[in-house]
Structures are given as structure tokens and as C-alpha cells.
Design a protein around this motif. Sequence first.
Motif, PDB file in Angstrom:
ATOM      1  N   ASN A 176      40.925  42.354  43.642  1.00 49.27           N
ATOM      2  CA  ASN A 176      41.792  42.042  42.498  1.00 49.27           C
ATOM      3  C   ASN A 176      42.390  40.641  42.565  1.00 49.27           C
ATOM      4  OD1 ASN A 176      43.703  42.346  44.494  1.00 49.27           O
ATOM      5  ND2 ASN A 176      45.014  43.739  43.331  1.00 49.27           N
TER       6      ASN A 176
ATOM      7  N   ASP B 281      34.884  35.727  44.243  1.00 47.54           N
ATOM      8  CA  ASP B 281      34.541  35.716  42.828  1.00 47.54           C
ATOM      9  C   ASP B 281      33.030  35.727  42.719  1.00 47.54           C
ATOM     10  OD1 ASP B 281      33.378  32.998  42.622  1.00 47.54           O
ATOM     11  OD2 ASP B 281      35.424  32.289  42.910  1.00 47.54           O
TER      12      ASP B 281
ATOM     13  N   HIS C 256      37.069  41.177  33.355  1.00 49.95           N
ATOM     14  CA  HIS C 256      36.664  39.833  32.982  1.00 49.95           C
ATOM     15  C   HIS C 256      35.277  39.562  33.561  1.00 49.95           C
ATOM     16  CE1 HIS C 256      41.008  39.272  32.228  1.00 49.95           C
ATOM     17  NE2 HIS C 256      41.171  39.873  33.388  1.00 49.95           N
TER      18      HIS C 256
ATOM     19  N   THR D  69      35.408  36.307  37.408  1.00 51.79           N
ATOM     20  CA  THR D  69      36.697  36.047  38.039  1.00 51.79           C
ATOM     21  C   THR D  69      37.770  36.195  36.969  1.00 51.79           C
ATOM     22  OG1 THR D  69      37.945  34.553  39.505  1.00 51.79           O
ATOM     23  CG2 THR D  69      36.738  33.541  37.668  1.00 51.79           C
ATOM     24  N   VAL D  70      39.004  35.938  37.336  1.00 53.28           N
ATOM     25  CA  VAL D  70      40.075  35.973  36.335  1.00 53.28           C
ATOM     26  C   VAL D  70      40.744  34.608  36.280  1.00 53.28           C
ATOM     27  CG1 VAL D  70      41.759  36.890  37.998  1.00 53.28           C
ATOM     28  CG2 VAL D  70      42.153  37.164  35.531  1.00 53.28           C
ATOM     29  N   ASP D  71      40.931  34.105  35.069  1.00 50.29           N
ATOM     30  CA  ASP D  71      41.655  32.860  34.816  1.00 50.29           C
ATOM     31  C   ASP D  71      42.943  33.250  34.102  1.00 50.29           C
ATOM     32  OD1 ASP D  71      42.685  30.458  33.996  1.00 50.29           O
ATOM     33  OD2 ASP D  71      40.966  29.870  32.769  1.00 50.29           O
ATOM     34  N   SER D  72      44.015  33.406  34.860  1.00 50.35           N
ATOM     35  CA  SER D  72      45.273  33.913  34.297  1.00 50.35           C
ATOM     36  C   SER D  72      45.881  32.959  33.293  1.00 50.35           C
ATOM     37  CB  SER D  72      46.273  34.199  35.420  1.00 50.35           C
ATOM     38  OG  SER D  72      45.768  35.212  36.281  1.00 50.35           O
TER      39      SER D  72
ATOM     40  N   ASN E 149      33.104  31.771  33.388  1.00 52.06           N
ATOM     41  CA  ASN E 149      34.239  32.654  33.119  1.00 52.06           C
ATOM     42  C   ASN E 149      34.823  32.344  31.740  1.00 52.06           C
ATOM     43  OD1 ASN E 149      37.651  32.736  33.759  1.00 52.06           O
ATOM     44  ND2 ASN E 149      36.428  34.593  33.773  1.00 52.06           N
TER      45      ASN E 149
ATOM     46  N   VAL F  53      37.834  39.782  27.632  1.00 53.50           N
ATOM     47  CA  VAL F  53      38.519  40.930  28.236  1.00 53.50           C
ATOM     48  C   VAL F  53      37.868  42.193  27.695  1.00 53.50           C
ATOM     49  CG1 VAL F  53      40.699  42.147  28.527  1.00 53.50           C
ATOM     50  CG2 VAL F  53      40.678  39.643  28.445  1.00 53.50           C
TER      51      VAL F  53
END
Length: 555
Positions: free
Chosen positions: A79, A85, A368, A371-374, A398, A402
Amino acid sequence: MKIKAFILVLTYLFTVSVSNAQKTTLQNPILTGFYPDPSIVKVGEDYYSVHSTFSYFPGLPIMHSRDLKNWKQIGNVINRPSQMDFMGERMSRGLFAPAIAYYKGIYYVTCTDIDHDGNFVVTATNPAGPYSDPVKLPQVRGIDPSIYFDEATDKAYIVYNSEAPDNKPLYSGHRTVQMYEFDYKNLKTIGDKKQLINGGVDITKKPVWIEGPHVMKRNDWYILYCAEGGTSVNHSQVALRSKDIWGPYVPFEGNPVLTQRELPANRPNPITSAGHAQFIEGPDGNWYSIFLAVRPYEGDYYNTGREMFIAPLTWVNDWPIIEHGEKAIEYKYETNIKEVKQNGALPQNGNFSYTMKFDKGLDLSMMHLRTVDSSSFKTSKNGLTLKLKPETISELGNPSFVAKRQQHMNSTAETELVFSPKSEKEKAGLVIYQDESHYYFLAKSIKDGKTQVELYKSVHRKKDVELISTLPVGNGKLVLRITNNADKCHFAISENGKDFKNLAENQDGKHLSTRVSGGFIGNVFAMYATSNGEKSDNSATFKYLKYSGEDSVLK
């Protein structure tokens, strides 16, 4: 004893066990949609499962249940981008076949990052996490690692699928099962590996893809059980046993203990590709097996991915018997398990519908790409706002994307979009997505200064897209809807939230199938915004994501 006799014993014993008791129905699949390669552990009265996610992020969802029927996601093993990633990887790469175990207060998850880190282990004291950074296991060369803890000796072992002897396969799909002793305190292998299985239960028959191995103890026997035949229609589960953890392991004469490959292909509502199983004692004291299988709508065509199923297991002379190929896996099993529902859990089996809102952030089940790009999104009472990024879903990066899983053969996703495009390259909307070259995109954009809705279809195994249809719209309310009915997809919009106009009907749903795309994943519905290679300061807001699914066989 012949296999038919074993099946009769199984049926009789399980029927007796649930008679004269309160009955609870287990509805297959117990986890609908893309929850493949299940592994399960029982800790006290609690059950935890973990599943492959390939190149989706976060990775490896942890599901919790107390009755094997009602499941709630409580976390994700991977997480944090600092753990790993999957940038640059295709959607069916990434994380393959995790396994979960528990010993002396610690949860262990082993898995394979197929293209980069290889096999690794993470740990946590809470099953929901957070889990540690991955510890690589370079000596464990192969896939599908699983840890077995022998409480009697306080020793651990790691068993896995590996290459053929001397890396010289005798035929395509020739693999082995190998094992190391494992230092569970320092998370490293001990000594030399040993080969436990060569090829499969009978190498003279050229068995393929012996994988997903697990070890358990039953009375004085070490039971080694594995998948065999590959994860498609020839999938199966086989069992072997030994009085010594190191073998030699003797195959069960009634193998496979689970398969559906011999059943008529034209049977109604088939469940196919059953295998990759793990055995567990239920809350009622009876034994069960959880495993992956699929629900095709035609031949080997399915869009929902590999799902988690359950079936009763009976021990006969210390051999496990599940559902042999002579009997179809059922959609419902009556048990005397006491049902335990969980607060706040999204429905996971049967037919259901719900609406996701974003005032409390993203649900744990949402994913996603890679990876996640907050910094690319925010949640509020107004909805989910995505910044338009140059990346697209046809590439290996990325993008602003969502997603939630498609969990039914017949399903609908709907959202209300607030978006004012500034150029023809700026697009935002709803996607039904299999992988980077198999999807449909229902988008709002602009053409010649006028706003319109556009439907795009990806081009098979290329980065290109094809424009299917357009429809002019105003700048007010806009609701987007995608419906998937087996091999047909339908796309509609509404500007008042009540009356819908069809943009396109009966589009090719097989384009989204695993059979056409290849790989191992199922479809997702996703909210997506892109500026198609250009920089942009624009954003799009999705007020909600509504999902509904209804399959006749799940009623």
C-alpha cells in the motif's frame, strides 16, 4: 477404494454434518470478480485471504471473514510506493500468487514480483497491516512461494514452483516443486533446496505447470497439494503425502482431487478452470477448500476474471476429497456455519448494488494503475476530483485513473461527471478496462469549440484507439453509464439524471475478455481523466460511482 466411492462418502458425510442444524448458504463465488489466486489462513475464529493484483496498486488485498460467506476488505499488503511499484509493466505482470501464513503473533505474506524483485516476504503483527517492506528471497527461484510452519519442531519451510531439473525441461510446461528450510526470525532460507515433485504426479504423462504448492499436517502425514494443468480450462488440484517433511511424497491414486475439465462443455452455467486451492477448517468443524475458478458466458470467454470459490472437503483415509471431475461445483452449499455479518462491508457475493461516495476518501478496494500519485486526486463531499495528466491508459505509466472491479457478468457502472474541457485532447469519463489495449472509454471532450461525449474503443494489442460514436451535450449535468451484458457492452448518457440516450449498443464485449486479451486479470470500471500527452491544469470531478450487478445464477 475407487474415486466414485470416495465421492459418495464425501457427499454422505457432508450431508449428515449439516442435517438437523441451522443452515447457512455459501454462495459461489464467495468473492465475485477479479480476486484470483486465493490463499487463506485461520487465526482463532477469524479467516484472512489474500489475492493476486498483478500491476494494480495497491497490491494484494487482505479480506476478512468469520463465516466464509461474508467478507470485508481490511487492508492491502502493498500500500506504499516505497514498498514497490509496477511502472513500465503490463497489467498482467506485477504480483503473482501470494500466500498468507500466521505463526506466533506474526502474519507472513510471500509473493512473486514476476519481472523485478522476484520472490519476497513481508510481515505484520496486524492482518490489516501495515506490512513491512519486502525482503527479497533470491535463493527461491520460481513462483508461488508458500511458508509452512511445523509447530511440533518450531521449524518453517518455504515451498515453491521452480524450473525443471538442471533447467532442462523435457517438454513445455515441465516444472518442479522445490523446498528450503526457512529461518522465519531472520526471513532467509537455510541450507540447500530439495526437489519434492518433478513434473507433476506422473511425469510419464507430461503434466504441466505444477504450481501453487502448500504443505499442511494431517495426523502423521505431511500433505503436499498443488495446482496442475495450467490456470485455464485444464486446471486441477492434486495431492501427495509423506511421513517426512522432506519426502518422498506419494501421489494420491484418486488425483486430481479437484477439477472440472472432464465435464461437458455445453452444460448450463458452467464453472470452469478450478484449481489453485487451499484447505481450511470451517467454523462448523467441517473442512472446506477455497480455490479459483471462472464463470464463462461462452466457451472460455469471461470478463470478470478468476474469482474465489468454495466447496466442502472431506478427509478419507487422510486424503483430501473436494469435487472431482465427475461432479460439477455447485453455486450454493448448505452448511451449519453461523452467519456473521460485518459492519461497513461492501457486498461481495450474490447480486447486489451500491453507490460509492468519496467524502471519507477512497475505499480500500479501489485501485490505480501501477502506483499511486496522491497529488493527482483529492476526495471531498463533492466527489473524487482527478487532475488531468498527460499519461493515458494505453501506456505503461500512471494516469489519473481510479477503478473498482466488475463483479458480475451483467453489470452497470454509472457516475455524474463535472468537467469543462479546454482543448480537444482533454478528456474525462468512465472506462471499462481489461488492459492497456482492451478497453472502452466513454468520455466528455470538446470538438470545434462545442462539448460532446465520445466513445472510444482500443485497438487490439496496439496503443491506438478507434472513435465509435459521438453525441453533443451541454455544459450542465452529465451522467455516464456503461452496461456489460456478457459479450455485449452498452453506453448511455443522461443530462438530467433520469432520461438516458444511447451512445452505442451491443458493442463487442469479447474484446474485454481474458481469452482475447491474454493474461490473468478481470475487468474494472474506472474514472479516468487525461490530457493526452499535453500539460494541463484542468481537473474533472466524479460525484459518485454507482455499481449494480445481477446474474440469474446468483439469485
